[in-house]
Design a protein around this motif. Structure first.
Motif, PDB file in Angstrom:
ATOM      1  N   ILE A  18       0.839  -1.197   0.000  1.00  0.00           N
ATOM      2  CA  ILE A  18       0.000   0.000   0.000  1.00  0.00           C
ATOM      3  C   ILE A  18       0.873   1.246   0.000  1.00  0.00           C
ATOM      4  O   ILE A  18       2.023   1.216   0.432  1.00  0.00           O
ATOM      5  N   VAL A  19       0.320   2.327  -0.506  1.00  0.00           N
ATOM      6  CA  VAL A  19       0.937   3.645  -0.441  1.00  0.00           C
ATOM      7  C   VAL A  19      -0.116   4.590   0.111  1.00  0.00           C
ATOM      8  O   VAL A  19      -1.255   4.600  -0.354  1.00  0.00           O
ATOM      9  N   TRP A  20       0.262   5.350   1.133  1.00  0.00           N
ATOM     10  CA  TRP A  20      -0.632   6.370   1.709  1.00  0.00           C
ATOM     11  C   TRP A  20      -0.287   7.707   1.109  1.00  0.00           C
ATOM     12  O   TRP A  20       0.885   8.080   1.003  1.00  0.00           O
ATOM     13  N   LEU A  25      -5.504   5.567   0.815  1.00  0.00           N
ATOM     14  CA  LEU A  25      -4.717   4.632   0.018  1.00  0.00           C
ATOM     15  C   LEU A  25      -4.624   5.155  -1.409  1.00  0.00           C
ATOM     16  O   LEU A  25      -5.613   5.605  -1.977  1.00  0.00           O
ATOM     17  N   ALA A  26      -3.435   5.077  -1.976  1.00  0.00           N
ATOM     18  CA  ALA A  26      -3.209   5.591  -3.327  1.00  0.00           C
ATOM     19  C   ALA A  26      -2.669   4.462  -4.210  1.00  0.00           C
ATOM     20  O   ALA A  26      -1.464   4.346  -4.431  1.00  0.00           O
ATOM     21  N   PHE A  27      -3.575   3.620  -4.695  1.00  0.00           N
ATOM     22  CA  PHE A  27      -3.168   2.471  -5.509  1.00  0.00           C
ATOM     23  C   PHE A  27      -2.458   2.903  -6.793  1.00  0.00           C
ATOM     24  O   PHE A  27      -1.560   2.212  -7.265  1.00  0.00           O
ATOM     25  N   GLU A  28      -2.831   4.049  -7.336  1.00  0.00           N
ATOM     26  CA  GLU A  28      -2.212   4.516  -8.577  1.00  0.00           C
ATOM     27  C   GLU A  28      -0.723   4.781  -8.390  1.00  0.00           C
ATOM     28  O   GLU A  28       0.057   4.687  -9.322  1.00  0.00           O
ATOM     29  N   ARG A  29      -0.298   5.102  -7.180  1.00  0.00           N
ATOM     30  CA  ARG A  29       1.132   5.338  -6.920  1.00  0.00           C
ATOM     31  C   ARG A  29       1.922   4.045  -7.056  1.00  0.00           C
ATOM     32  O   ARG A  29       3.068   4.065  -7.503  1.00  0.00           O
ATOM     33  N   GLY A  36       9.362   4.393 -13.043  1.00  0.00           N
ATOM     34  CA  GLY A  36      10.508   5.061 -12.444  1.00  0.00           C
ATOM     35  C   GLY A  36      10.599   4.648 -10.983  1.00  0.00           C
ATOM     36  O   GLY A  36      10.385   5.462 -10.092  1.00  0.00           O
ATOM     37  N   ALA A  37      10.884   3.393 -10.762  1.00  0.00           N
ATOM     38  CA  ALA A  37      10.780   2.808  -9.421  1.00  0.00           C
ATOM     39  C   ALA A  37      11.606   3.551  -8.372  1.00  0.00           C
ATOM     40  O   ALA A  37      11.111   3.845  -7.289  1.00  0.00           O
ATOM     41  N   ALA A  38      12.843   3.871  -8.674  1.00  0.00           N
ATOM     42  CA  ALA A  38      13.696   4.516  -7.665  1.00  0.00           C
ATOM     43  C   ALA A  38      13.163   5.898  -7.300  1.00  0.00           C
ATOM     44  O   ALA A  38      13.054   6.243  -6.125  1.00  0.00           O
ATOM     45  N   ARG A  39      12.799   6.676  -8.299  1.00  0.00           N
ATOM     46  CA  ARG A  39      12.268   8.019  -8.036  1.00  0.00           C
ATOM     47  C   ARG A  39      10.931   7.943  -7.301  1.00  0.00           C
ATOM     48  O   ARG A  39      10.692   8.651  -6.332  1.00  0.00           O
ATOM     49  N   ALA A  40      10.065   7.055  -7.763  1.00  0.00           N
ATOM     50  CA  ALA A  40       8.751   6.917  -7.129  1.00  0.00           C
ATOM     51  C   ALA A  40       8.884   6.419  -5.691  1.00  0.00           C
ATOM     52  O   ALA A  40       8.149   6.855  -4.806  1.00  0.00           O
ATOM     53  N   ALA A  41       9.825   5.538  -5.432  1.00  0.00           N
ATOM     54  CA  ALA A  41      10.025   5.030  -4.068  1.00  0.00           C
ATOM     55  C   ALA A  41      10.465   6.137  -3.128  1.00  0.00           C
ATOM     56  O   ALA A  41      10.087   6.155  -1.957  1.00  0.00           O
ATOM     57  N   ASP A  42      11.250   7.068  -3.646  1.00  0.00           N
ATOM     58  CA  ASP A  42      11.643   8.219  -2.825  1.00  0.00           C
ATOM     59  C   ASP A  42      10.447   9.112  -2.504  1.00  0.00           C
ATOM     60  O   ASP A  42      10.343   9.654  -1.414  1.00  0.00           O
ATOM     61  N   GLU A  43       9.551   9.257  -3.464  1.00  0.00           N
ATOM     62  CA  GLU A  43       8.392  10.125  -3.277  1.00  0.00           C
ATOM     63  C   GLU A  43       7.275   9.458  -2.472  1.00  0.00           C
ATOM     64  O   GLU A  43       6.629  10.098  -1.655  1.00  0.00           O
ATOM     65  N   TRP A  44       7.008   8.188  -2.765  1.00  0.00           N
ATOM     66  CA  TRP A  44       5.893   7.475  -2.131  1.00  0.00           C
ATOM     67  C   TRP A  44       6.366   6.109  -1.660  1.00  0.00           C
ATOM     68  O   TRP A  44       6.386   5.143  -2.430  1.00  0.00           O
ATOM     69  N   SER A  45       6.737   6.004  -0.410  1.00  0.00           N
ATOM     70  CA  SER A  45       7.191   4.710   0.084  1.00  0.00           C
ATOM     71  C   SER A  45       6.010   3.754   0.201  1.00  0.00           C
ATOM     72  O   SER A  45       4.900   4.152   0.539  1.00  0.00           O
ATOM     73  N   ALA A  46       6.269   2.516  -0.135  1.00  0.00           N
ATOM     74  CA  ALA A  46       5.242   1.477  -0.061  1.00  0.00           C
ATOM     75  C   ALA A  46       5.437   0.684   1.222  1.00  0.00           C
ATOM     76  O   ALA A  46       6.554   0.552   1.731  1.00  0.00           O
ATOM     77  N   HIS A  47       4.348   0.165   1.736  1.00  0.00           N
ATOM     78  CA  HIS A  47       4.362  -0.626   2.958  1.00  0.00           C
ATOM     79  C   HIS A  47       3.610  -1.921   2.710  1.00  0.00           C
ATOM     80  O   HIS A  47       2.565  -1.919   2.054  1.00  0.00           O
TER      81      HIS A  47
END
Length: 82
Positions: A18-20, A25-29, A36-47
């Motif tokens: 999940i991403v909050w 919840l922001a499933f689209e994230r 762009g997994a590395a950039r997106a992971a910095d912006e929206w961490s998944a749990h």
């Protein structure tokens, strides 16, 4: 430490990433993370949220009553290593 390092061998969980974002919840994230997994992971961490225990130390648990599986899941996830 990786959270899975704390699980007993031959243990399987069922759950979901999940991403909050802004309190929801922001499933689209999660979908955006593949491009762009590395950039997106910095912006929206998944749990990872575990909601069921399918196997515990090699023993299938899906035939157990829900309350027993839930208790076992909580004992595996919330017990500190050691």
């Amino acid at each position: 430490m990786d959270g899975t390092a704390q699980l007993p061998d031959a243990t399987s969980l069922d759950g979901e990433l999940i991403v909050w974002e802004a309190g929801r919840l922001a499933f689209e994230r999660l979908q955006q993370r593949s491009a762009g997994a590395a950039r997106a992971a910095d912006e929206w961490s998944a749990h990872f949220v575990a909601f069921d225990l399918l196997r515990l130390s090699g023993t299938g648990t899906t035939g157990w009553p829900h309350r027993r599986r839930r208790h076992a899941l909580e004992s595996v996830v919330f017990t500190p290593p050691g």
